[in-house]
Design a protein around this motif. Structure first.
Motif, short mmCIF file in Angstrom:
data_model
loop_
_atom_site.label_atom_id
_atom_site.label_comp_id
_atom_site.label_asym_id
_atom_site.label_seq_id
_atom_site.Cartn_x
_atom_site.Cartn_y
_atom_site.Cartn_z
N PRO A 94 0.81 -1.23 0.00
CA PRO A 94 0.00 0.00 0.00
C PRO A 94 0.83 1.27 0.00
CG PRO A 94 -0.13 -1.11 2.13
CD PRO A 94 0.57 -2.04 1.20
N TRP A 95 2.11 1.18 0.42
CA TRP A 95 2.92 2.39 0.51
C TRP A 95 3.60 2.73 -0.82
CZ3 TRP A 95 3.69 -2.04 3.33
CH2 TRP A 95 4.75 -2.85 2.94
N LEU A 96 3.43 1.87 -1.81
CA LEU A 96 4.03 2.13 -3.12
C LEU A 96 2.96 2.52 -4.13
CD1 LEU A 96 6.59 -0.82 -3.48
CD2 LEU A 96 7.01 1.50 -2.68
N LYS A 97 3.34 3.41 -5.04
CA LYS A 97 2.43 3.74 -6.12
C LYS A 97 2.28 2.55 -7.05
CE LYS A 97 3.71 8.58 -6.03
NZ LYS A 97 4.53 9.61 -6.64
N VAL A 98 1.25 2.60 -7.89
CA VAL A 98 0.94 1.48 -8.78
C VAL A 98 2.16 1.05 -9.58
CG1 VAL A 98 -0.33 0.94 -10.89
CG2 VAL A 98 -1.54 1.85 -8.90
N ALA A 99 2.84 2.00 -10.23
CA ALA A 99 3.99 1.64 -11.06
C ALA A 99 5.10 1.01 -10.22
CB ALA A 99 4.51 2.88 -11.79
N GLU A 100 5.29 1.53 -9.00
CA GLU A 100 6.33 0.98 -8.12
C GLU A 100 5.97 -0.45 -7.69
OE1 GLU A 100 7.69 5.17 -6.01
OE2 GLU A 100 5.98 4.05 -5.24
N ASN A 101 4.67 -0.66 -7.47
CA ASN A 101 4.22 -2.01 -7.14
C ASN A 101 4.54 -2.99 -8.27
OD1 ASN A 101 2.67 -2.89 -4.65
ND2 ASN A 101 1.86 -0.84 -4.95
N VAL A 102 4.29 -2.54 -9.49
CA VAL A 102 4.55 -3.41 -10.64
C VAL A 102 6.05 -3.70 -10.76
CG1 VAL A 102 4.37 -3.57 -13.15
CG2 VAL A 102 2.48 -2.62 -11.83
N GLU A 103 6.86 -2.75 -10.32
CA GLU A 103 8.32 -2.92 -10.41
C GLU A 103 8.91 -3.72 -9.25
OE1 GLU A 103 10.66 0.64 -11.01
OE2 GLU A 103 9.06 1.52 -12.20
N THR A 104 8.13 -3.94 -8.19
CA THR A 104 8.69 -4.52 -6.96
C THR A 104 9.53 -5.77 -7.21
OG1 THR A 104 6.79 -3.73 -5.74
CG2 THR A 104 8.14 -5.35 -4.64
N LEU A 105 8.94 -6.74 -7.92
CA LEU A 105 9.64 -8.02 -8.09
C LEU A 105 10.87 -7.87 -8.97
CD1 LEU A 105 6.51 -10.30 -8.50
CD2 LEU A 105 7.79 -9.77 -6.43
N LEU A 106 10.80 -6.95 -9.92
CA LEU A 106 11.97 -6.69 -10.76
C LEU A 106 13.09 -6.10 -9.92
CD1 LEU A 106 10.05 -5.06 -13.76
CD2 LEU A 106 10.67 -7.46 -13.43
N ARG A 107 12.69 -5.24 -8.97
CA ARG A 107 13.65 -4.63 -8.08
C ARG A 107 14.35 -5.69 -7.23
NH1 ARG A 107 11.93 0.19 -4.09
NH2 ARG A 107 14.03 0.51 -3.30
N LEU A 108 13.55 -6.67 -6.77
CA LEU A 108 14.14 -7.75 -5.96
C LEU A 108 15.15 -8.54 -6.78
CD1 LEU A 108 10.99 -9.04 -4.05
CD2 LEU A 108 12.81 -7.56 -3.21
N ARG A 109 14.93 -8.56 -8.09
CA ARG A 109 15.90 -9.26 -8.96
C ARG A 109 17.04 -8.34 -9.38
NH1 ARG A 109 12.07 -12.78 -13.03
NH2 ARG A 109 11.20 -14.11 -11.41
N ARG A 110 17.08 -7.14 -8.82
CA ARG A 110 18.15 -6.18 -9.07
C ARG A 110 18.26 -5.81 -10.55
NH1 ARG A 110 20.39 -6.22 -4.13
NH2 ARG A 110 20.30 -8.19 -2.98
N MET A 111 17.10 -5.65 -11.17
CA MET A 111 17.09 -5.23 -12.57
C MET A 111 17.38 -3.73 -12.64
SD MET A 111 13.95 -5.79 -15.17
CE MET A 111 14.13 -7.56 -15.21
N PRO A 112 18.12 -3.27 -13.64
CA PRO A 112 18.40 -1.82 -13.75
C PRO A 112 17.11 -1.01 -13.85
CG PRO A 112 19.72 -3.07 -15.32
CD PRO A 112 18.78 -4.04 -14.69
N ALA A 113 17.14 0.21 -13.30
CA ALA A 113 15.94 1.02 -13.18
C ALA A 113 15.28 1.30 -14.52
CB ALA A 113 16.26 2.33 -12.46
#
Lengths: 267, 263
Positions: A94-113
Motif C-alpha cells: 500500500p505504501w508504493l504507487k501502482v507503477a512501483e508495485n509493478v516494479e517490486t519483483l523486478l527490483r528484488l531481482r536487481r534489474m536496472p531502473a
C-alpha cells in the motif's frame, strides 16, 4: 542446428508421482503425474481440500514436495525465474504507487531502473491502467487492484503464470471482463497458465484444458481438453458449444463431489 | 454550519467556557482559600513575573526530553529489527524489556545520580527508560505484522533477508512505529520533567521545569506552580504536534487511517 520436432519438445511442467502431505494424515496430493506443454491454459477445479492451491505452492517453490519430482522448464522449483504467481488477494504494497508495485519483483531481482520502468509501463498498458501509474492502491477499485497484481506478474515476462483464484473476490461483471482481458493479453504474449478457480464457466471460458480434482487424497480424476477455438471473446459465452462444455464439466464435477460424499453426507 | 469553522470554534468555545468556570470558581472560594486557585489575572501575573525563568526551564527540559526520546527512538528501532529478525532474540530478550519498563524510576534515581551524576545525564537516562518501551513493542509488532501473502510474494521472488526487511517489513511497520512514537512523545516531556524533579540540579543554572516546580513549591508560589504546569503541557503539545506532523507526512498518502471519510 536441427529444429526439434513437435513431439520432442519437452513439456514446460513435468510432475512425476508428486506427493505432498502435511503431518500424518491423508496426503493433500497423492502421486500426481502430469505434463503441461508450453502454451496451454490449464484450469484446476475441484472441491476444497483437493490440493489445487497446494499444487501451485509446490510449483512456485513455496513449499517442498514430500515425494516425487517436479520441474519447470527443466529446472527444480525454487530455482527458476520463469514463473509468476497471482494470489487470491492483490497483495499490493500500500505504501508504493501502482507503477512501483509493478516494479517490486523486478527490483528484488536487481534489474536496472530503466529496464524496470520500461517493463512496468508496458505491463500497465496491457492491463489498461497507464493513467493510474502514480496512484496509490487504496485509490483503486477492487478490479483495478487485481489488474495491477496481474501487471506485476506480467512485468516478469514469465513463461508460466500461476493464478490462485485471482478473480474470486470480484463481482461477476468485472470478473467476466477481466477474464476476457486476460485472454486478449495472452494473444499477444504466449505464456502458459495454471489457473485455480471454483467457477466452471470461468474455467471453460479461459482454458485449453481442465483438470478436475477429487479430495482425500487429492488427485486428478478428469483431464479434459477444451476445444473451443481462440481467440475467445464475449460472444463465446453465448455459443452452444461453450454452454455444452459448461454443462458437461459441471456434471463431471458434481459427480466427483457426490461420490466423495462432500455434498449429501448424512447429517 | 461550515464544518471546518466548527472544528476550530468548538475547542475555542470550550476553552472560553473553562476559563469562565475557573474564574467563577475562584470567586466562590472563601477569601482565605482563594490562593489555592488563583484567578486569571494572578495566573497572567505569574507568567509575567516568571516567564523568562519558565522559558529557560522549558528549554532545558525540552532538550533533555528530546535527548532521551531521540536515544529511545534509535535504540528501539535497532532493537526492533533485531527482535523481529530472530525468534531466539525475542524469546530471550522480551522479559527483560518488560522489566526495563517496570523499573521504578524513583527508586533507581539515586543510583543513577551516583553512576552518571545529577542533572542532564540522569534526566536523559530516565527519559530514555520511560519512552523506550512503547516504541520497541509497537515497532517490533509492526515488523512482524506483515501479511502472509506478501511474505510469500517476496519468498517466491527469492528476496534476501535484507530485502524482505527493508523493502517489506520496515515500510509495513511504519504505522505501528508512529503509534509507539506518539505514546513516547507524550511520555518523554513528562518523563524529563519528573526526572528533573528527582535527579535535576540547580547548579550552573541548568534547572528544568522539575527543579523550577520544586523551588516554587518550596516558596509556596501557587500561581507560579500553575504556570509551570501549563508550560509543561505546552511542551508536551509541541512534542506530540511534531510527531503527528511527521506521521502525517509519512503516512497520509497511502495509509487507511488518513483516508477521506465517506461523507
Amino acid at each position: 542446428m536441427n529444429a526439434p520436432s513437435a513431439s520432442s519438445v519437452p513439456p514446460l511442467i513435468r510432475m512425476q508421482a508428486l506427493t505432498k502431505r502435511f503431518g500424518s494424515g491423508l496426503p493433500v496430493l497423492d502421486g500426481l503425474t502430469l505434463d503441461v506443454a508450453a502454451g496451454e491454459f490449464v484450469s484446476l477445479i475441484g472441491p476444497s481440500g483437493c490440493g489445487k492451491s497446494t499444487l501451485l505452492r509446490l510449483l512456485s517453490g513455496l513449499t517442498p514436495a514430500s515425494g516425487g519430482h517436479i520441474t519447470v522448464a527443466g529446472r527444480q522449483t525454487g530455482e527458476t525465474d520463469d514463473l509468476a504467481y497471482v494470489f487470491q488477494d492483490p497483495t499490493l504494497l500500500p505504501w508504493l504507487k501502482v507503477a512501483e508495485n509493478v516494479e517490486t519483483l523486478l527490483r528484488l531481482r536487481r534489474m536496472p531502473a530503466a529496464e524496470r520502468r520500461r517493463r512496468s509501463a508496458a505491463a500497465l498498458e496491457l492491463v489498461r491502467l497507464t493513467d493510474k501509474a502514480h496512484a496509490y492502491p487504496r485509490q483503486l477499485s477492487g478490479g483495478q487492484r487485481m489488474r495491477v497484481s496481474l501487471a506485476r506478474a506480467l512485468a516478469l515476462e514469465p513463461r508460466l503464470i500461476l493464478l490462485d483464484e485471482p478473480f474470486g473476490a470480484l463481482d461477476e461483471m468485472t470478473r467476466d471482463r477481466i477474464g476476457e482481458e486476460l485472454l486478449a493479453i495472452r494473444e499477444r504474449q504466449q505464456w502458459t497458465a495454471l489457473f485455480v478457480t471454483h467457477s466452471v464457466a470461468e474455467a471453460v471460458f479461459l482454458s485449453s484444458r481442465i483438470l478436475i480434482f477429487a479430495a482425500n487424497p487429492g488427485r486428478v480424476v478428469h483431464d479434459l481438453p477444451i476445444t473451443l477455438p481462440y481467440p475467445r471473446n464475449h460472444d463465446t459465452r453465448l455459443a452452444p458449444a461453450y454452454l455444452g462444455l459448461v454443462a458437461e464439466v459441471s456434471a463431471k464435477l458434481r459427480a466427483v463431489e457426490e461420490s466423495a460424499g462432500t455434498i449429501f453426507t448424512a447429517a | 454550519m461550515n464544518p471546518r469553522l466548527l472544528r476550530w470554534l468548538l475547542p475555542v468555545l470550550l476553552a472560553a467556557g473553562f476559563l469562565v468556570g475557573w474564574q467563577v470558581l475562584h470567586g466562590q472560594l472563601s477569601p482565605s482559600r482563594r490562593f489555592l486557585l488563583p484567578d486569571l489575572a494572578g495566573l497572567i501575573g505569574a507568567f509575567r513575573e516568571h516567564g523568562a525563568v519558565l522559558a529557560r526551564a522549558a528549554g532545558y527540559t525540552g532538550l533533555a526530553a528530546l535527548g532521551g526520546f531521540g536515544l529511545a527512538v534509535v535504540v528501539a528501532v535497532v532493537a526492533s529489527v533485531l527482535l523481529a529478525s530472530s525468534e531466539l532474540a525475542r524469546t530471550a530478550l522480551y522479559p527483560y524489556l518488560m522489566i526495563l519498563q517496570m523499573v521504578p524510576v524513583i527508586v533507581i534515581a539515586p543510583i543513577l545520580i551516583l553512576w552518571v551524576g545529577p542533572g542532564w545525564p540522569s534526566v536523559i537516562i530516565v527519559t530514555f527508560l520511560i519512552s523506550f518501551f512503547p516504541l520497541v513493542v509497537n515497532t517490533t509488532q509492526g515488523l512482524l505484522s506483515v501479511e502472509r501473502a506478501q511474505v510469500d510474494l517476496f519468498r517466491m521472488a527469492r528476496a534476501s533477508r535484507l530485502q524482505a526487511m527493508f523493502l517489506l517489513r520496515v515500510p509495513a511497520a511504519l504505522p505501528y512505529f508512529f503509534t509507539g512514537l506518539r505514546i513516547s512523545a507524550i511520555l518523554a516531556p513528562i518523563g524529563a520533567l519528573t526526572a528533573d524533579y528527582i535527579v535535576g540540579t540547580t547548579s550552573g543554572g541548568r534547572s528544568g521545569l522539575g527543579i523550577t516546580a520544586l523551588l516554587f513549591s518550596a516558596r509556596n508560589e501557587i500561581p507560579a506552580l500553575y504556570a509551570t504546569a501549563i508550560t509543561g503541557c505546552l511542551l508536551g503539545f509541541a512534542f506530540v504536534g511534531v510527531v503527528s506532523g511527521l506521521a502525517w507526512v509519512t503516512l497520509h498518502r497511502w495509509h487507511d487511517s488518513y483516508s477521506p471519510s465517506d461523507k
